[in-house]
Design an enzyme around this catalytic site. Sequence first.
Site, PDB file in Angstrom:
ATOM      1  N   ASN A 148      33.297  95.500   2.100  1.00 28.40           N
ATOM      2  CA  ASN A 148      33.516  95.627   3.541  1.00 28.40           C
ATOM      3  C   ASN A 148      34.665  96.559   3.922  1.00 28.40           C
ATOM      4  OD1 ASN A 148      35.225  93.585   2.460  1.00 28.40           O
ATOM      5  ND2 ASN A 148      35.580  92.778   4.511  1.00 28.40           N
ATOM      6  N   GLU A 246      41.654  86.797  -2.922  1.00 29.30           N
ATOM      7  CA  GLU A 246      41.440  86.774  -1.479  1.00 29.30           C
ATOM      8  C   GLU A 246      39.954  86.541  -1.261  1.00 29.30           C
ATOM      9  OE1 GLU A 246      43.550  86.634   0.859  1.00 29.30           O
ATOM     10  OE2 GLU A 246      45.357  87.107  -0.305  1.00 29.30           O
ATOM     11  N   CYS A 280      36.907  89.616   6.707  1.00 28.69           N
ATOM     12  CA  CYS A 280      37.333  88.260   6.363  1.00 28.69           C
ATOM     13  C   CYS A 280      38.268  87.697   7.426  1.00 28.69           C
ATOM     14  CB  CYS A 280      37.993  88.236   4.994  1.00 28.69           C
ATOM     15  SG  CYS A 280      39.375  89.383   4.809  1.00 28.69           S
ATOM     16  N   GLU A 462      49.269  89.844  -0.894  1.00 30.10           N
ATOM     17  CA  GLU A 462      49.062  91.266  -1.064  1.00 30.10           C
ATOM     18  C   GLU A 462      49.874  92.032  -0.021  1.00 30.10           C
ATOM     19  OE1 GLU A 462      45.093  92.391  -2.944  1.00 30.10           O
ATOM     20  OE2 GLU A 462      44.479  91.147  -1.244  1.00 30.10           O
TER      21      GLU A 462
END
Length: 481
Positions: A148, A246, A280, A462
């Site tokens: 994505n 993630e 997300c 991150e």
Amino acid sequence: MAHDNLIGGAWVRGAHYGINRNPSDPDDMIGEYAQADAAQLSAAVQAAQAAFPAWSTGGVQARADALDRIGAEILARRDELGELLAREEGKTRPEAIAEVTRAGYIFRYFGAQCVRLAGQLLPSVRPGVGVEITREPMGVVGLITPWNFPIAIPAWKIAPALAYGNCVVFKPADLVPASAWALAEIIHRSGIPAGVFNLAMGRGSVMGDALVTHPGIAAISFTGSVDVGRRIAVQCAQHGKKVQLEMGGKNPQVVLDDADLGQAVELCVQSAFFSTGQRCTASSRLIVTDGIHDRFVAAMTERMASLRVGDALAADTQIGPAASAAQQEQDLRYIEIARAEGARLAVGGSRATCHTGSGKPGYFVTPTLFTDTTPAMRINREEVFGPVASVIRVRGYEEALDVANDTAFGLSAGIATASLKHATHFKRHAQAGMVMVNLPTAGVDYHVPFGGRKGSSYGPREQGQYAQEFFTTVKTAYTLA
């Protein structure tokens, strides 16, 4: 044109090649991309191992210069790379260019971080002893990225990995090899030594386990589905590897009675439907209090009717296609599930018949809004990952907060309100890694930590300075004076 894998500084033919197609126009073939096998993956790991001693102990200025060159080229080519990304993944051209721009800034940011990795000098509790605390690279890291965000997410893994002295084996999502290959080609020409960065394209079902379990891999950073992430966590624990995950999100957007209606509608539209809802951090649960509910639904319905669905490269498109036929079918399946559960369809709910170059329809879905839903419905429990959102009606702020936190995920949460009291309370009590006040839940900066709680994330954050927590290990050295 056939695009090969990058192993040990050389372009290596794949065991097989796969065709990459445009989701706006499936007859449009973008290119053929290599599919590595387990043997080629092992060769990539070995090349990274061989390069690690010199790269990890060499001068930090060389790393900084290389990362800055990578970032500068990405930014200089943002329009070209953005068009490729839009054609491959289905984001609109402006969204794709923005993603590429972000990737360029990420590399430049971590180029600067190369010379900022700090340690500590502390006195020991024992007289005459000094204590030095330093950070060192992990070794060879395996990076597994989703479809994505095919340039930005690889950037925010690759850049810190290289900045802190690690060597990389990069396995992009099989659906978006073109963006990954273009990024790898830029990195290859940046001046970094052979083997420091390796690209191994191919199917996760073939390469995933081989990468995660390879004895030469010290750490795995993964972004993708919950099921795969959980399996990777188990494998990394069994093999003693550091892991960063993630995964999914089922993000809430709360709208209180005192919210500015126009602002609330716009941020909900952006959160839920832009990038075709394939983020997300997208808000798919719109939690709306009684006093504004009916006006909000009416305004949302009107605003959604004006959204233009079409070819990602068309100038007037606001919502592009689903990234694949499989993702389109998943979106439509969840729409039918919501109907069967008794949710009321307010707008959308079908394939969109947009025809592009070849006349063949792409994988389009109309932006869809359900009302009269309850927190227990599957549409409010499971991640759809498409342009589908649902409204949950609540009595007031306290119930809104409870419903917002009633999820197995905890990535992003938002609130639309004019109340400083409620905004402050929500920032503290929302069970999410990131909280937005009067802003879309999707859209984050590159220099601050990214990640969530509960089933959304596992391991260190991150991005930003927090990236060092994953990509380095701490060493404590004692010296007798």
